[in-house]
Structure formats: structure tokens, C-alpha cells
Design a protein around this motif. Structure first.
Motif, PDB file in Angstrom:
ATOM      1  N   ARG A   9       0.954  -1.025   0.091  1.00  0.00           N
ATOM      2  CA  ARG A   9      -0.113   0.090  -0.144  1.00  0.00           C
ATOM      3  C   ARG A   9       0.672   1.372   0.050  1.00  0.00           C
ATOM      4  O   ARG A   9       2.254   1.200   0.290  1.00  0.00           O
ATOM      5  CB  ARG A   9      -0.987   0.060   1.067  1.00  0.00           C
ATOM      6  N   LEU A  61      -8.595  -6.013   1.341  1.00  0.00           N
ATOM      7  CA  LEU A  61      -7.920  -5.313   2.147  1.00  0.00           C
ATOM      8  C   LEU A  61      -7.447  -4.026   1.541  1.00  0.00           C
ATOM      9  O   LEU A  61      -7.756  -2.934   2.172  1.00  0.00           O
ATOM     10  CB  LEU A  61      -7.034  -6.088   3.049  1.00  0.00           C
ATOM     11  N   LEU A  62      -6.755  -4.086   0.697  1.00  0.00           N
ATOM     12  CA  LEU A  62      -6.024  -2.989   0.037  1.00  0.00           C
ATOM     13  C   LEU A  62      -6.891  -2.069  -0.422  1.00  0.00           C
ATOM     14  O   LEU A  62      -7.072  -0.660  -0.555  1.00  0.00           O
ATOM     15  CB  LEU A  62      -5.078  -3.468  -1.114  1.00  0.00           C
ATOM     16  N   LEU A  65      -8.623   0.008   2.331  1.00  0.00           N
ATOM     17  CA  LEU A  65      -7.870   0.843   3.434  1.00  0.00           C
ATOM     18  C   LEU A  65      -7.899   2.257   2.856  1.00  0.00           C
ATOM     19  O   LEU A  65      -7.948   2.537   1.813  1.00  0.00           O
ATOM     20  CB  LEU A  65      -6.363   0.362   3.203  1.00  0.00           C
ATOM     21  N   GLU A  66      -7.895   3.167   4.122  1.00  0.00           N
ATOM     22  CA  GLU A  66      -8.021   4.628   3.824  1.00  0.00           C
ATOM     23  C   GLU A  66      -6.602   5.047   4.211  1.00  0.00           C
ATOM     24  O   GLU A  66      -6.398   4.688   5.597  1.00  0.00           O
ATOM     25  CB  GLU A  66      -9.021   5.179   4.479  1.00  0.00           C
ATOM     26  N   VAL A  67      -5.752   5.513   3.427  1.00  0.00           N
ATOM     27  CA  VAL A  67      -4.300   5.945   3.816  1.00  0.00           C
ATOM     28  C   VAL A  67      -4.511   7.252   3.949  1.00  0.00           C
ATOM     29  O   VAL A  67      -4.603   7.901   3.038  1.00  0.00           O
ATOM     30  CB  VAL A  67      -3.304   5.477   2.669  1.00  0.00           C
TER      31      VAL A  67
END
Length: 74
Positions: A9, A61-62, A65-67
């Protein structure tokens, strides 16, 4: 931890992880957990199914995800 599995990520990867990178990570995980680099013929089906299941879960999952701050880096 399996040291050959890399972070998939941002910001570790500049772009979205490819399906090949996700599958390679899943394969490394299954190899580590099972203890088999290449399974015997009688274990091949369950081994392959595990790789596909883990690759699918990793992609989900990727995708979810909130990065934080990632939009500012682009």
C-alpha cells in the motif's frame, strides 16, 4: 513475519499493487505457513486454493484501506 512479503500500500508503493504482486505475497504467505515451497501432488489443490483465497482477501483489504494523507502525495 515473512520477510520476503513487501508492503503493498502507499506510501510503500507509489502506485496501486498489481494482481501479480498481490498473488506473489499470498504465495509467500502460504509457503511460510504450510512449510512447503512446492506442495506434493496430493496437497496441490488445497495449496492453490489457499493462495487464491489469500490473494482475494488481500485485494479486498487494500481496496478498503484509507491511507490518510495519500491524496496529498500524488
Amino acid at each position: 513475519m515473512c520477510r520476503s512479503i513487501k508492503t503493498l500500500r502507499p506510501p510503500a508503493l507509489a502506485e496501486e499493487a498489481t494482481q501479480d504482486e498481490i498473488r506473489a505475497a499470498a504465495l509467500q504467505y502460504v509457503r511460510k505457513v504450510s512449510g512447503f515451497r512446492a506442495p506434493a501432488a496430493h496437497n496441490q489443490e488445497v495449496f492453490d486454493r489457499a493462495v487464491e483465497d489469500i490473494a482475494r482477501a488481500t485485494a479486498e483489504l487494500l481496496d478498503g484501506l484509507e491511507v490518510r494523507g495519500a491524496a496529498h502525495r500524488a
